[in-house]
Structure formats: structure tokens, C-alpha cells
Design a protein around this motif. Structure first.
Motif: not given
Ligand code: M6P
Ligand code: ZN
Length: 195
Positions: A52-73
Motif C-alpha cells: 500500500v503506497l497511501y490511503r486517503v480519508y475523506t470527511m462526509p460531505q454535508p451536502g452537494d451544493a458546492g463547498g469543500w472536500f476535507v481529507a487526510t492522506s
């Protein structure tokens, strides 16, 4: 009607980079990106183990009307020949979308490349904040011996363009040497760019 964005909360383990409530965890192994490395003999030898080279964890998106992705790698320590374990690397399909990284743990390099093929490499260590300008491709590598953990935020409509970099890679390679990481020209890139 798009779902409105509601306030959200998640929990991040600052040491490991794990987001407990992650909506999605991406795991990339060497077999997912064998072409990203220039030393194909080293790739073949390591494919038996297929780390495994890397993993990415993405926070649940609290909607779909634009906004931001929030994640860790979390990029593991290790090498493929003289290259370090690294992310695939991408630019944003949406040319106006920037991104911000905050390093939480480990030692890394962030390699960025503009549409005009200018390259910038920045050291990543706990506390470094990196502004990835719109239009700049980006790839991270772990140049240390412990996991490289970083936090990332980018617009939801940015999109990932992997194809442009899949074949010839980035203009620069970062190679391990006795003096630490060295930024060198990628011979494959120059060849592919020639008329
Ligand atoms: C960061 C962000 C993500 C990206 C991830 C791994 O968390 O830039 O958008 O997906 O790193 O990088 P890549 O997608 O290039 O493999
Ligand atoms: Zn990005």
C-alpha cells in the motif's frame, strides 16, 4: 434541488491521520500506479509484495451544493528503486480550483507543476502549510522513515485530472541520494514533449 450544506463535524487522529467518520477511504497500492515510477525493474520486483503506497480519508460531505472536500492522506515510508512512495499526482479539471495542505506528521516533498511546466518543490514537515495555486498539478512523496500525514482542503467541483500525468509523469523526479532527496529532470517527460 441540491441538498444544502449543513454544519458538519468529524474527528481526526492528528498522529495517524485517520478520520473516524470518513465517508470514503481510498487505498492505493503499487499495482494501481506502476507507470508512475521510472524504474520499471524495481516496480516488477516490488509488485510481488504490492505494498500500500497511501490511503486517503475523506470527511462526509454535508451536502452537494458546492463547498469543500476535507481529507487526510497518509503516504507510507518506502521506495521503489530510488524513488519514494508517492501519490499518483493530479491537476484539477477545473482550472480555477486551488488546494491547501497542512502537514501533520513525517517528512515529505510536495512537487507542483504549472501548465507552463514550471516546477516548485517544497519540504513538508509537521506544521508546514502549502498553498497549491489553481492550475498547478501536485504530487507528494514521503522522504522520511515514518508515515507522511497531511490534511487537505479543496473545492468539491475541482475534479481530478490524472490522465495528463499518467503516461509521462511530471517534469521533475525526486530521487533518493546519500545527501537526501534530489530534484532531477524526468527524461521520459522531455522525450514525450519533443515534437
Ligand atoms: C490529497 C488531495 C486529494 C488527493 C490525495 C491523493 O488528499 O489532493 O485530492 O486525492 O491527496 O492524491 P492523488 O489523488 O493524486 O493520488
Ligand atoms: Zn488536488
Amino acid at each position: 434541488m441540491p441538498t444544502p450544506i449543513l454544519p458538519g463535524v468529524a474527528h481526526l487522529d492528528l498522529a495517524t491521520g485517520v478520520i473516524t467518520e470518513a465517508a470514503e477511504v481510498i487505498e492505493r497500492r503499487l499495482s494501481d500506479m506502476p507507470q508512475s515510477y521510472h524504474d520499471q525493474a524495481a516496480v516488477r520486483a516490488l509488485l510481488v509484495e504490492n505494498p500500500v503506497l497511501y490511503r486517503v480519508y475523506t470527511m462526509p460531505q454535508p451536502g452537494d451544493a458546492g463547498g469543500w472536500f476535507v481529507a487526510t492522506s497518509i503516504v507510507g515510508p518506502g521506495r521503489v528503486g530510488t524513488e519514494y512512495f508517492m501519490t499518483k499526482g493530479h491537476s484539477h479539471a477545473q482550472d480555477t480550483a486551488p488546494e491547501v495542505y497542512l502537514t501533520l506528521n513525517g517528512n515529505g516533498m510536495l512537487l507542483m507543476q504549472s501548465r507552463a511546466d514550471e516546477s516548485v518543490a517544497q519540504w513538508m514537515k509537521p506544521g508546514t502549510i502549502h498553498y497549491i495555486s489553481a492550475g498547478w498539478a501536485h504530487r507528494t512523496m514521503n522522504v522520511g522513515s515514518e508515515p507522511l500525514v497531511f490534511f487537505a482542503v479543496w473545492p468539491v467541483d475541482a475534479g481530478h485530472d490524472y490522465e495528463t500525468y499518467a503516461e509521462r509523469g511530471f517534469a521533475k523526479l525526486i530521487l533518493a541520494s546519500d545527501d537526501g532527496p534530489r530534484v532531477v529532470d524526468n527524461p521520459k517527460y522531455a522525450k514525450a514533449a519533443a515534437p
